[in-house]
Motif scaffolding. Structure first.
Motif, mmCIF file in Angstrom:
data_model
loop_
_atom_site.group_PDB
_atom_site.id
_atom_site.type_symbol
_atom_site.label_atom_id
_atom_site.label_comp_id
_atom_site.label_asym_id
_atom_site.label_seq_id
_atom_site.Cartn_x
_atom_site.Cartn_y
_atom_site.Cartn_z
ATOM 1 N N ASP A 51 1.011 -1.383 0.151
ATOM 2 C CA ASP A 51 0.243 0.074 -0.269
ATOM 3 C C ASP A 51 0.799 0.816 0.312
ATOM 4 O OD1 ASP A 51 -2.605 1.165 -0.139
ATOM 5 O OD2 ASP A 51 -2.774 1.388 1.883
ATOM 6 N N LEU A 96 -8.774 -6.374 10.031
ATOM 7 C CA LEU A 96 -9.471 -5.356 9.352
ATOM 8 C C LEU A 96 -10.071 -4.478 10.403
ATOM 9 C CD1 LEU A 96 -11.670 -8.616 7.823
ATOM 10 C CD2 LEU A 96 -9.522 -7.504 6.880
ATOM 11 N N ARG A 113 -13.734 -1.729 10.954
ATOM 12 C CA ARG A 113 -14.585 -0.955 10.675
ATOM 13 C C ARG A 113 -15.257 0.033 10.427
ATOM 14 N NH1 ARG A 113 -19.636 -3.628 10.610
ATOM 15 N NH2 ARG A 113 -18.990 -5.508 12.052
ATOM 16 N N ASP A 114 -14.857 0.867 9.415
ATOM 17 C CA ASP A 114 -15.508 2.275 9.262
ATOM 18 C C ASP A 114 -16.851 2.734 10.380
ATOM 19 O OD1 ASP A 114 -13.319 2.740 8.045
ATOM 20 O OD2 ASP A 114 -14.971 2.650 5.567
ATOM 21 N N ASP A 120 -19.098 -1.086 6.355
ATOM 22 C CA ASP A 120 -17.870 -0.954 5.319
ATOM 23 C C ASP A 120 -16.928 -1.107 6.054
ATOM 24 O OD1 ASP A 120 -16.566 -0.570 3.398
ATOM 25 O OD2 ASP A 120 -16.655 1.558 3.881
ATOM 26 N N ASP A 145 -12.581 -2.728 6.039
ATOM 27 C CA ASP A 145 -11.829 -2.392 4.999
ATOM 28 C C ASP A 145 -10.323 -2.993 5.101
ATOM 29 O OD1 ASP A 145 -13.567 -0.599 3.865
ATOM 30 O OD2 ASP A 145 -12.376 1.192 5.526
ATOM 31 N N TRP A 146 -10.100 -3.094 4.578
ATOM 32 C CA TRP A 146 -8.536 -3.911 4.884
ATOM 33 C C TRP A 146 -7.445 -3.143 4.209
ATOM 34 C CZ3 TRP A 146 -4.924 -7.053 6.649
ATOM 35 C CH2 TRP A 146 -4.199 -7.800 6.468
ATOM 36 N N ASP A 147 -6.445 -2.806 5.248
ATOM 37 C CA ASP A 147 -5.683 -1.727 4.680
ATOM 38 C C ASP A 147 -3.747 -2.901 4.523
ATOM 39 O OD1 ASP A 147 -6.434 0.726 4.758
ATOM 40 O OD2 ASP A 147 -6.196 0.226 7.175
#
Length: 391
Positions: A108, A134, A136-137, A149, A151-153
């Motif tokens: 990334d 993971l 959560r927004d 939503d 997300d994964w960074d």
């Protein structure tokens, strides 16, 4: 000193309860109360660092010390922060930031969040581990629909190590390569990563115990690394989540460097598998950090979620254990930390030696306002004495 700390009935002077014996068991009771002292960590302003956008002193997530050198991480960046203890000032100063993207190929990019939660210094290496979690927004004005939503960074799947260069006088520097004359060549190495994750998450998705939790976000009993310890080529990874049946989970990996594949680390087989699991009975508490010292494993505990909860330091005298379950009577609680609503969530543990002897340093997530100085980019960590051996 924090005015929210425990005080005596006679006056307003904070105190720590002296260790005593439990009359029922004869065992030493844990220390509790405010620290002996606090030590300042003084960072550069983020405006002076090209790769940092957030104030580092407000988001310290892990600590490791060797000599006078303290390494810290900010869970919003992809860098390692180095400070040096100044005995005259009684503070860690001379901050230098080392962006990991200058050494490793991060999926990334150099600015992508790594959420580094594990640091360890062992055998001349600085080990670094991302949360692998993971997230959560928040709803952001969208109502409940905004909470779906997750997300994964990709940078969060980092697990690697850097050799440390001895600059003398207790000062060490993380570098890509150390090749001393007549000595051992050491080069930075990490697990192979891509934008979908790393080998650890892929393997654990099929694990019968951890697999059901791999798709859950952190702080919701989803898979979330927060502690890291190492000895030789063996590492132990402490999980904030999941906590399963009141047991916190530790993952053991034995890593070997594969020089033919771009200095990669590869997990080796342990009894036919690429990892080993241990369950630690912490009465429902999660692991917030690990530290291995002289055959003893120390655990910093806290809540899996964002709820307020007890936070303590535990010790396991025999590590690794003989069985994969460590029952409560094999885990000694040596320190209970104060609990504040909304701040000072115990996050990082390390050991620091001065002339007076060894101390435990503890850093906090959401640090309370009384340990922050924004004008000087400073945060204070707590200092507790090293616990004596249990009876």
């Amino acid at each position: 000193m924090n005015d929210k700390a425990t005080t005596t009935a006679e006056d307003d002077t904070p105190h720590r309860d002296d260790p005593a014996d439990d009359p029922a068991t004869g065992q030493s009771l844990p220390l509790s109360g405010p620290p002996d002292e606090r030590l300042p960590l003084i960072f550069q302003n983020q405006d002076r660092l090209a790769h940092v956008d957030d104030p580092i002193h407000r988001d310290v997530s892990a600590l490791a010390v060797s000599g006078r050198t303290l390494f810290a991480t900010c869970d919003e960046t992809a860098s390692i922060e180095r400070l040096v203890f100044d005995a005259d000032k009684g503070a860690f100063t001379d901050h230098v930031s080392f962006p990991l993207g200058a050494i490793f190929d991060l999926p990334d990019g150099v600015d992508g969040e790594m959420d580094i939660e594990g640091l360890e210094i062992a055998d001349g290496w600085l080990w670094i581990c991302g949360s692998h979690s993971l997230k959560r927004d928040g709803p952001d004005g969208e109502g409940l629909a905004g909470l779906d939503d997750i997300d994964w960074d990709p940078n969060r799947a980092f697990l690697g190590r850097l050799p440390l260069l001895d600059r003398g006088d207790g000062v060490f520097e993380p570098v890509a390569l150390v090749e001393p004359v007549g000595g051992e060549r050491r080069e930075a190495a990490a697990l192979k990563m891509n934008d979908k994750g790393g080998p650890m998450r892929r393997r654990l998705e099929d694990d019968p115990l951890l697999g059901p939790f791999m798709s859950l976000p952190c702080k919701e009993n989803g898979f979330d690394i927060e502690g890291f310890a190492a000895h030789g080529e063996t590492v132990w990874i402490g999980l904030r989540g999941p906590v399963i049946g009141s047991h916190a989970i530790i993952i053991e990996l034995q890593l070997k460097e594969k020089k033919s594949k771009g200095r990669r680390l590869k997990p080796q087989k342990i009894d036919g598998r690429r990892y080993r699991l241990y369950g630690i009975d912490l009465d429902g508490q999660a692991i917030r950090d690990l530290r291995f010292r002289e055959g003893v494993l120390y655990l910093l505990s806290g809540a899996t979620t964002d709820l307020e909860a007890m936070q303590s330091v535990y010790r396991i005298e025999q590590w690794p254990p003989e069985t994969d379950i460590v029952p409560a009577h094999k885990v000694e609680r040596v320190l209970d930390l104060p609990v504040l609503r909304g701040s000072d969530h115990a996050e990082g543990l390390c050991f620091f030696r001065r002339q007076e002897g060894w101390d435990m340093l503890i850093a906090y997530d959401s640090p309370d306002d009384d340990r922050i100085d924004d004008d000087n980019c400073m945060v204070e960590v707590d200092v507790y004495p090293m616990p004596s051996a249990g009876k």
